[in-house]
Design a protein around this motif. Structure first.
Motif, PDB file in Angstrom:
ATOM      1  N   VAL A  61      38.980  39.271  25.836  1.00 26.99           N
ATOM      2  CA  VAL A  61      40.279  38.952  26.425  1.00 26.99           C
ATOM      3  C   VAL A  61      40.759  40.224  27.126  1.00 26.99           C
ATOM      4  O   VAL A  61      41.097  41.209  26.480  1.00 26.99           O
ATOM      5  CB  VAL A  61      41.293  38.471  25.355  1.00 26.99           C
ATOM      6  CG1 VAL A  61      42.653  38.206  25.979  1.00 26.99           C
ATOM      7  CG2 VAL A  61      40.771  37.219  24.652  1.00 26.99           C
ATOM      8  N   ILE A  62      40.754  40.183  28.432  1.00 22.21           N
ATOM      9  CA  ILE A  62      41.014  41.363  29.252  1.00 22.21           C
ATOM     10  C   ILE A  62      42.438  41.859  29.035  1.00 22.21           C
ATOM     11  O   ILE A  62      43.391  41.115  29.190  1.00 22.21           O
ATOM     12  CB  ILE A  62      40.732  41.046  30.734  1.00 22.21           C
ATOM     13  CG1 ILE A  62      39.246  40.702  30.862  1.00 22.21           C
ATOM     14  CG2 ILE A  62      41.097  42.199  31.641  1.00 22.21           C
ATOM     15  CD1 ILE A  62      38.927  39.743  31.928  1.00 22.21           C
ATOM     16  N   TRP A  63      42.526  43.150  28.661  1.00 23.69           N
ATOM     17  CA  TRP A  63      43.793  43.814  28.360  1.00 23.69           C
ATOM     18  C   TRP A  63      44.593  43.066  27.302  1.00 23.69           C
ATOM     19  O   TRP A  63      45.815  43.186  27.239  1.00 23.69           O
ATOM     20  CB  TRP A  63      44.624  44.030  29.614  1.00 23.69           C
ATOM     21  CG  TRP A  63      43.976  44.890  30.650  1.00 23.69           C
ATOM     22  CD1 TRP A  63      43.068  45.892  30.445  1.00 23.69           C
ATOM     23  CD2 TRP A  63      44.173  44.822  32.045  1.00 23.69           C
ATOM     24  NE1 TRP A  63      42.694  46.439  31.633  1.00 23.69           N
ATOM     25  CE2 TRP A  63      43.372  45.799  32.640  1.00 23.69           C
ATOM     26  CE3 TRP A  63      44.950  44.037  32.865  1.00 23.69           C
ATOM     27  CZ2 TRP A  63      43.310  46.024  33.995  1.00 23.69           C
ATOM     28  CZ3 TRP A  63      44.903  44.246  34.228  1.00 23.69           C
ATOM     29  CH2 TRP A  63      44.095  45.230  34.776  1.00 23.69           C
ATOM     30  N   GLY A  64      43.912  42.262  26.505  1.00 21.34           N
ATOM     31  CA  GLY A  64      44.591  41.509  25.457  1.00 21.34           C
ATOM     32  C   GLY A  64      45.472  40.390  25.997  1.00 21.34           C
ATOM     33  O   GLY A  64      46.241  39.795  25.247  1.00 21.34           O
ATOM     34  N   VAL A  65      45.342  40.083  27.286  1.00 15.59           N
ATOM     35  CA  VAL A  65      46.218  39.110  27.937  1.00 15.59           C
ATOM     36  C   VAL A  65      45.441  37.975  28.596  1.00 15.59           C
ATOM     37  O   VAL A  65      45.793  36.812  28.452  1.00 15.59           O
ATOM     38  CB  VAL A  65      47.100  39.805  29.008  1.00 15.59           C
ATOM     39  CG1 VAL A  65      47.947  38.803  29.757  1.00 15.59           C
ATOM     40  CG2 VAL A  65      47.966  40.891  28.380  1.00 15.59           C
ATOM     41  N   HIS A  66      44.400  38.313  29.342  1.00 15.10           N
ATOM     42  CA  HIS A  66      43.686  37.335  30.170  1.00 15.10           C
ATOM     43  C   HIS A  66      42.446  36.816  29.445  1.00 15.10           C
ATOM     44  O   HIS A  66      41.427  37.491  29.381  1.00 15.10           O
ATOM     45  CB  HIS A  66      43.288  37.954  31.511  1.00 15.10           C
ATOM     46  CG  HIS A  66      44.433  38.539  32.259  1.00 15.10           C
ATOM     47  ND1 HIS A  66      45.368  37.758  32.899  1.00 15.10           N
ATOM     48  CD2 HIS A  66      44.812  39.830  32.448  1.00 15.10           C
ATOM     49  CE1 HIS A  66      46.257  38.547  33.471  1.00 15.10           C
ATOM     50  NE2 HIS A  66      45.949  39.807  33.200  1.00 15.10           N
ATOM     51  N   ASP A  67      42.529  35.609  28.948  1.00 15.51           N
ATOM     52  CA  ASP A  67      41.425  34.987  28.227  1.00 15.51           C
ATOM     53  C   ASP A  67      40.480  34.326  29.230  1.00 15.51           C
ATOM     54  O   ASP A  67      40.902  33.452  29.995  1.00 15.51           O
ATOM     55  CB  ASP A  67      41.978  33.938  27.261  1.00 15.51           C
ATOM     56  CG  ASP A  67      40.933  33.346  26.344  1.00 15.51           C
ATOM     57  OD1 ASP A  67      39.716  33.497  26.618  1.00 15.51           O
ATOM     58  OD2 ASP A  67      41.331  32.723  25.346  1.00 15.51           O
ATOM     59  N   PRO A  68      39.190  34.723  29.245  1.00 19.41           N
ATOM     60  CA  PRO A  68      38.258  34.119  30.196  1.00 19.41           C
ATOM     61  C   PRO A  68      38.155  32.603  30.052  1.00 19.41           C
ATOM     62  O   PRO A  68      37.869  31.905  31.006  1.00 19.41           O
ATOM     63  CB  PRO A  68      36.918  34.780  29.894  1.00 19.41           C
ATOM     64  CG  PRO A  68      37.140  35.774  28.855  1.00 19.41           C
ATOM     65  CD  PRO A  68      38.560  35.720  28.412  1.00 19.41           C
ATOM     66  N   LYS A  69      38.414  32.106  28.869  1.00 16.05           N
ATOM     67  CA  LYS A  69      38.366  30.652  28.664  1.00 16.05           C
ATOM     68  C   LYS A  69      39.455  29.943  29.471  1.00 16.05           C
ATOM     69  O   LYS A  69      39.355  28.757  29.738  1.00 16.05           O
ATOM     70  CB  LYS A  69      38.490  30.328  27.184  1.00 16.05           C
ATOM     71  CG  LYS A  69      37.288  30.790  26.385  1.00 16.05           C
ATOM     72  CD  LYS A  69      37.474  30.526  24.909  1.00 16.05           C
ATOM     73  CE  LYS A  69      36.332  31.098  24.125  1.00 16.05           C
ATOM     74  NZ  LYS A  69      36.683  32.286  23.370  1.00 16.05           N
ATOM     75  N   LYS A  70      40.482  30.695  29.876  1.00 16.05           N
ATOM     76  CA  LYS A  70      41.560  30.109  30.670  1.00 16.05           C
ATOM     77  C   LYS A  70      41.365  30.357  32.157  1.00 16.05           C
ATOM     78  O   LYS A  70      41.483  29.445  32.961  1.00 16.05           O
ATOM     79  CB  LYS A  70      42.910  30.658  30.215  1.00 16.05           C
ATOM     80  CG  LYS A  70      43.283  30.170  28.829  1.00 16.05           C
ATOM     81  CD  LYS A  70      44.641  30.648  28.414  1.00 16.05           C
ATOM     82  CE  LYS A  70      44.928  30.154  26.999  1.00 16.05           C
ATOM     83  NZ  LYS A  70      46.141  30.725  26.472  1.00 16.05           N
ATOM     84  N   PHE A  71      41.082  31.606  32.572  1.00 14.44           N
ATOM     85  CA  PHE A  71      41.005  31.875  34.003  1.00 14.44           C
ATOM     86  C   PHE A  71      39.648  31.529  34.608  1.00 14.44           C
ATOM     87  O   PHE A  71      39.516  31.472  35.822  1.00 14.44           O
ATOM     88  CB  PHE A  71      41.427  33.316  34.345  1.00 14.44           C
ATOM     89  CG  PHE A  71      40.431  34.389  33.997  1.00 14.44           C
ATOM     90  CD1 PHE A  71      39.410  34.720  34.869  1.00 14.44           C
ATOM     91  CD2 PHE A  71      40.547  35.088  32.806  1.00 14.44           C
ATOM     92  CE1 PHE A  71      38.515  35.722  34.557  1.00 14.44           C
ATOM     93  CE2 PHE A  71      39.659  36.096  32.493  1.00 14.44           C
ATOM     94  CZ  PHE A  71      38.628  36.410  33.372  1.00 14.44           C
ATOM     95  N   MET A  72      38.648  31.274  33.761  1.00 13.89           N
ATOM     96  CA  MET A  72      37.353  30.822  34.260  1.00 13.89           C
ATOM     97  C   MET A  72      36.806  29.722  33.363  1.00 13.89           C
ATOM     98  O   MET A  72      35.665  29.755  32.941  1.00 13.89           O
ATOM     99  CB  MET A  72      36.376  31.977  34.429  1.00 13.89           C
ATOM    100  CG  MET A  72      36.200  32.847  33.231  1.00 13.89           C
ATOM    101  SD  MET A  72      35.335  34.379  33.614  1.00 13.89           S
ATOM    102  CE  MET A  72      33.674  33.872  33.390  1.00 13.89           C
ATOM    103  N   SER A  73      37.637  28.742  33.122  1.00 11.94           N
ATOM    104  CA  SER A  73      37.250  27.633  32.241  1.00 11.94           C
ATOM    105  C   SER A  73      36.059  26.865  32.794  1.00 11.94           C
ATOM    106  O   SER A  73      35.285  26.278  32.033  1.00 11.94           O
ATOM    107  CB  SER A  73      38.425  26.694  31.999  1.00 11.94           C
ATOM    108  OG  SER A  73      38.865  26.133  33.215  1.00 11.94           O
ATOM    109  N   CYS A  74      35.864  26.896  34.108  1.00 11.23           N
ATOM    110  CA  CYS A  74      34.718  26.212  34.713  1.00 11.23           C
ATOM    111  C   CYS A  74      33.409  26.809  34.207  1.00 11.23           C
ATOM    112  O   CYS A  74      32.433  26.087  33.992  1.00 11.23           O
ATOM    113  CB  CYS A  74      34.787  26.295  36.231  1.00 11.23           C
ATOM    114  SG  CYS A  74      34.741  27.978  36.881  1.00 11.23           S
TER     115      CYS A  74
END
Length: 106
Positions: A61-74
């Motif tokens: 989870v990038i910087w504890g904020v951006h979860d790859p499962k959300k911003f690259m769910s594809c």
């Protein structure tokens, strides 16, 4: 391919990333939704067209904020449907058509 950001994986494997994608971070996903000057760079469009034999997916989870499962769910969906995690619990996924049948039965 290594996502969202693991450049050392390419160096250790003596490989180059797929065209346009040495990393895929949240701001790159945002760019994909709003490309400039006709330069399209959307992993959700390009990856299904040329699925690499192996993907290194770090669920960091990038910087504890951006979860790859959300911003690259594809990518997560593609891993779930077309790849197998080898070994279980690792960050390495092998495309299902590259696995031998005896390995799939294990």
């Amino acid at each position: 391919m290594a996502v969202p950001y693991s450049p050392d994986v390419y160096l250790l494997a003596h490989r180059f990333p797929i065209k346009k994608y040495h990393a895929y971070l949240p701001w790159e996903a945002d760019y994909a939704a709003h490309p400039w000057h006709g330069y399209n760079r959307d992993l959700c469009v390009d990856l299904p067209k040329e699925m690499p034999p192996a993907i290194y997916f770090d669920s960091w989870v990038i910087w504890g904020v951006h979860d790859p499962k959300k911003f690259m769910s594809c990518v997560v969906d593609l891993l779930r449907t077309h790849y197998t995690q080898i070994p279980q619990g690792s960050s390495v996924y092998i495309r299902n058509d590259r696995l031998s049948l005896p390995l799939l039965k294990q």
